[in-house]
Each structure stands twice: as C-alpha cells, then as structure tokens.
Design a protein around this motif. Structure first.
Motif, PDB file in Angstrom:
ATOM      1  N   PRO A   1     -12.428   8.856 -10.145  1.00  0.00           N
ATOM      2  CA  PRO A   1     -12.869  10.109  -9.518  1.00  0.00           C
ATOM      3  C   PRO A   1     -12.609  10.159  -8.018  1.00  0.00           C
ATOM      4  CG  PRO A   1     -14.508   9.358 -11.087  1.00  0.00           C
ATOM      5  CD  PRO A   1     -13.516   8.242 -10.949  1.00  0.00           C
ATOM      6  N   SER A   2     -12.757   9.032  -7.328  1.00  0.00           N
ATOM      7  CA  SER A   2     -12.471   9.002  -5.887  1.00  0.00           C
ATOM      8  C   SER A   2     -10.990   9.237  -5.616  1.00  0.00           C
ATOM      9  CB  SER A   2     -12.900   7.658  -5.291  1.00  0.00           C
ATOM     10  OG  SER A   2     -14.293   7.487  -5.366  1.00  0.00           O
ATOM     11  N   LEU A   3     -10.134   8.602  -6.419  1.00  0.00           N
ATOM     12  CA  LEU A   3      -8.690   8.826  -6.277  1.00  0.00           C
ATOM     13  C   LEU A   3      -8.352  10.295  -6.515  1.00  0.00           C
ATOM     14  CD1 LEU A   3      -7.012   5.794  -8.107  1.00  0.00           C
ATOM     15  CD2 LEU A   3      -7.116   6.202  -5.659  1.00  0.00           C
ATOM     16  N   ALA A   4      -8.985  10.878  -7.538  1.00  0.00           N
ATOM     17  CA  ALA A   4      -8.714  12.276  -7.866  1.00  0.00           C
ATOM     18  C   ALA A   4      -9.073  13.188  -6.694  1.00  0.00           C
ATOM     19  CB  ALA A   4      -9.508  12.680  -9.115  1.00  0.00           C
ATOM     20  N   GLU A   5     -10.203  12.943  -6.066  1.00  0.00           N
ATOM     21  CA  GLU A   5     -10.615  13.768  -4.925  1.00  0.00           C
ATOM     22  C   GLU A   5      -9.640  13.637  -3.766  1.00  0.00           C
ATOM     23  OE1 GLU A   5     -14.611  12.868  -3.848  1.00  0.00           O
ATOM     24  OE2 GLU A   5     -15.460  13.566  -5.753  1.00  0.00           O
ATOM     25  N   GLU A   6      -9.166  12.432  -3.511  1.00  0.00           N
ATOM     26  CA  GLU A   6      -8.208  12.216  -2.421  1.00  0.00           C
ATOM     27  C   GLU A   6      -6.900  12.955  -2.688  1.00  0.00           C
ATOM     28  OE1 GLU A   6      -9.941   7.754  -1.367  1.00  0.00           O
ATOM     29  OE2 GLU A   6      -7.961   7.978  -2.274  1.00  0.00           O
ATOM     30  N   VAL A   7      -6.429  12.881  -3.936  1.00  0.00           N
ATOM     31  CA  VAL A   7      -5.187  13.568  -4.289  1.00  0.00           C
ATOM     32  C   VAL A   7      -5.358  15.083  -4.182  1.00  0.00           C
ATOM     33  CG1 VAL A   7      -3.584  14.045  -6.184  1.00  0.00           C
ATOM     34  CG2 VAL A   7      -4.344  11.696  -5.763  1.00  0.00           C
ATOM     35  N   ASP A   8      -6.481  15.597  -4.678  1.00  0.00           N
ATOM     36  CA  ASP A   8      -6.723  17.045  -4.617  1.00  0.00           C
ATOM     37  C   ASP A   8      -6.793  17.543  -3.181  1.00  0.00           C
ATOM     38  OD1 ASP A   8      -6.738  17.267  -7.364  1.00  0.00           O
ATOM     39  OD2 ASP A   8      -8.928  17.203  -7.547  1.00  0.00           O
TER      40      ASP A   8
ATOM     41  N   SER B   1      -5.090   5.089   1.561  1.00  0.00           N
ATOM     42  CA  SER B   1      -5.600   4.694   0.259  1.00  0.00           C
ATOM     43  C   SER B   1      -4.454   4.505  -0.734  1.00  0.00           C
ATOM     44  CB  SER B   1      -6.547   5.782  -0.269  1.00  0.00           C
ATOM     45  OG  SER B   1      -6.761   5.653  -1.656  1.00  0.00           O
ATOM     46  N   TYR B   2      -4.755   3.789  -1.834  1.00  0.00           N
ATOM     47  CA  TYR B   2      -3.758   3.618  -2.895  1.00  0.00           C
ATOM     48  C   TYR B   2      -3.308   4.965  -3.449  1.00  0.00           C
ATOM     49  CZ  TYR B   2      -1.313   1.061  -6.557  1.00  0.00           C
ATOM     50  OH  TYR B   2      -0.329   0.530  -7.353  1.00  0.00           O
ATOM     51  N   SER B   3      -4.151   5.978  -3.310  1.00  0.00           N
ATOM     52  CA  SER B   3      -3.807   7.300  -3.837  1.00  0.00           C
ATOM     53  C   SER B   3      -2.560   7.883  -3.184  1.00  0.00           C
ATOM     54  CB  SER B   3      -4.979   8.268  -3.661  1.00  0.00           C
ATOM     55  OG  SER B   3      -5.356   8.368  -2.309  1.00  0.00           O
ATOM     56  N   ARG B   4      -2.149   7.360  -2.022  1.00  0.00           N
ATOM     57  CA  ARG B   4      -0.946   7.826  -1.341  1.00  0.00           C
ATOM     58  C   ARG B   4       0.296   7.640  -2.219  1.00  0.00           C
ATOM     59  NH1 ARG B   4       1.258  10.933   2.714  1.00  0.00           N
ATOM     60  NH2 ARG B   4      -0.446  10.388   4.139  1.00  0.00           N
ATOM     61  N   VAL B   5       0.236   6.716  -3.182  1.00  0.00           N
ATOM     62  CA  VAL B   5       1.370   6.477  -4.081  1.00  0.00           C
ATOM     63  C   VAL B   5       1.764   7.747  -4.834  1.00  0.00           C
ATOM     64  CG1 VAL B   5       2.113   5.187  -6.142  1.00  0.00           C
ATOM     65  CG2 VAL B   5       0.908   4.017  -4.300  1.00  0.00           C
ATOM     66  N   VAL B   6       0.824   8.680  -5.009  1.00  0.00           N
ATOM     67  CA  VAL B   6       1.135   9.921  -5.726  1.00  0.00           C
ATOM     68  C   VAL B   6       2.295  10.649  -5.072  1.00  0.00           C
ATOM     69  CG1 VAL B   6      -0.445  11.461  -4.450  1.00  0.00           C
ATOM     70  CG2 VAL B   6       0.085  11.930  -6.853  1.00  0.00           C
TER      71      VAL B   6
END
Length: 289
Positions: A213-220, A274-279
């Motif tokens: 859920p934290s990754l999802a919020e960062e991507v959104d 964050s790792y979410s930057r990989v998106v």
C-alpha cells in the motif's frame, strides 16, 4: 432467472454448475458435442446451436479461449438485442473494449468479467471476479453473478478494467512466485529445507505484503523521495544475490534483471528515492540489463 452459458471447458462447466446450484434455469452450448452431458444430468438444457442457446435467456455468459473466439461465437448467435452479455473470456483490456463495442452495436448490454480463481473454487464465497462495463446490467444481475464468486467487484464503466486488473494481479503473482522459487532453488542447493526458511522469515514475508500500500501511494502521487530505506541500499544486496546464485549454479537471469533495474535508476540519479521509483523504468519501456 434463466441464464445461458456458451463454452463448456473446465471453467465454463464450473460456471454453469454454479448457476444450477443457485437454482437458475440454465441453458448450455459448446462447439464440441458431449461436454454438456454432466450438466444435463444436473438439470441443464443443452442447445443445438449458439443461436438457440442465446434465444433461451436474457442473460448470456460467454467463457471460451480468448476474445477472438468470443467475438466469433457471438457473431454466429443471432440477435443479441435486449440481452445482457457477460463475457468471462481471457484477453487484453483492448480486446474486451472491442467486444463491448461489437455487442453494443447489436443492441445488447455488455459486462466484462475477469475470473481470479481456478474452476473448483467457482461458487465459493471468497472467490474474486472483477467486472466492468454497463453498471445497470451488472446491478440487475448482481445476484446471479455473485453465484460465481462471492467477491464479485464492479470496477466501473470501462469494460477493459477487469482484464487490466486481472493481468496486474497475475504479474504480481508471477513475480512473487518466481522470486520465491528462485530463493527455494538457492536454499535447497545448500540442503536447507524451504519450509524452514518460510517459518523463519514469516514476519518479513508478511511485512513485504504490508509494504505494497505504501508503494502504491508513492506511485499514485509520483513522489518517491524517502528519508530512509533508499533504493541505492538495495544495490549491493542484489549484486550479492547474483554472485551467490552464480557460485551455486543457480540461474542468474532473474536476479540479474533486478540488478539491472536498480542500476538503471541509480545511474539516472535517483538512488536516494524509494524502491517505487523503479516504476519509471517500466513506464519508459526500456529493458534493464
């Protein structure tokens, strides 16, 4: 309520069975004769043609191998006017929208569904099916459709959304399973029981799911900066995993792909994110190596 099921493969037969178990008058049809026999023994009516099957019911459920087959069968099924077509065939979101357009042109309401379970779980209260398309049609037949899976969720008027959600779930599933099975190969290469690893790492594995859920919020939000746990700190561990795999004769392609993703982000100057930057690497369409 009367319902027609077109397509009696493993999944289609399970769908028809769930309707019968729910007390629905069920007509079935399949291109290959004989597959309807077990359902007929349970009270289904077998139609001689797709056209006859469609004529028997206002609710028409299609489950065949792909949307091309679904389009072909519906094209041969005579008049669809005034009916609700629920297409539960696999395919892409674009294909689902195309079928929706074709069905609407013929005067029918269209709902697309993506089944997220195996055939034996059809009809269970916890089974998930994503739906999208004509909301009025879905609401009128909600009770019948919930017979297929108690967690039937309507996503909105985009007929392609269920397929997109389903493929996203599959991608998440395969990535997780492949990562786990690569780990299992690594562990077993040293004689470690994989069950022991799962027991010892259970808290970490649970925490990993809780991180989504934290990754999802960062991507959104498109905001990736973090005060700790930056992506660059994953890089040495990913490199270690590649080297450990190579030393033990375990396939290195899977961890090497991850290492390539991380290097691409760090080299682009985003190592503190964050790792979410990989998106963003995935969005660019480039291949990490």
């Amino acid at each position: 309520m009367s319902v027609t099921v077109l397509g009696l493969g493993e999944m289609g037969s399970a769908l028809a069975g769930a309707f019968l178990d729910g007390g629905q008058r069920t007509t079935v049809w399949n291109r290959t004769p004989g597959k309807a026999d077990p359902l007929v023994a349970r009270g289904a009516v077998v139609a001689a043609s797709a056209e006859e099957a469609v004529a028997n019911s206002d609710l028409v459920v299609v489950n065949v191998k792909g949307n091309e087959a679904a389009r072909s069968i519906l094209a041969s099924a005579g008049s669809l006017a005034g009916r609700v077509v629920v297409n539960l065939s696999d395919g892409t979101s674009g294909e689902a929208r195309e079928v929706a357009t074709r069905v609407a042109e013929r005067g029918a309401e269209y709902v697309h569904g993506q089944i997220m379970t195996i055939a034996p779980a059809i009809g269970h209260a916890d089974s998930v099916v994503f739906y999208g398309g004509d909301e009025g049609a879905f609401n009128r037949h909600r009770a019948e459709l919930l017979l297929l899976g108690g967690r039937g969720t309507f996503l909105g008027d985009d007929a392609g959304a269920p397929a997109l959600f389903g493929l996203a779930m599959n991608g998440t599933m395969w990535g997780t399973l492949n990562g786990f099975l690569h780990a299992a190969a690594l562990l077993s290469s040293q004689g470690v029981e994989v069950k022991r690893f799962v027991e010892a790492a259970s808290a970490s594995l649970t925490g990993l799911l809780g991180y989504l859920p934290s990754l999802a919020e960062e991507v959104d939000r498109g905001e990736y900066a973090v005060p700790f746990g930056a992506l660059k700190h994953h890089l040495p561990a990913a490199d270690d995993l590649v080297r450990e795999s190579r030393e033990r004769g375990i396939d290195v392609e899977f961890p090497s792909y991850t290492l390539g993703l991380l290097r691409a982000v760090v080299e682009a100057g985003h190592g503190d994110d964050s790792y979410s930057r990989v998106v963003e690497v995935f969005r660019s369409g480039s291949t990490a190596s």
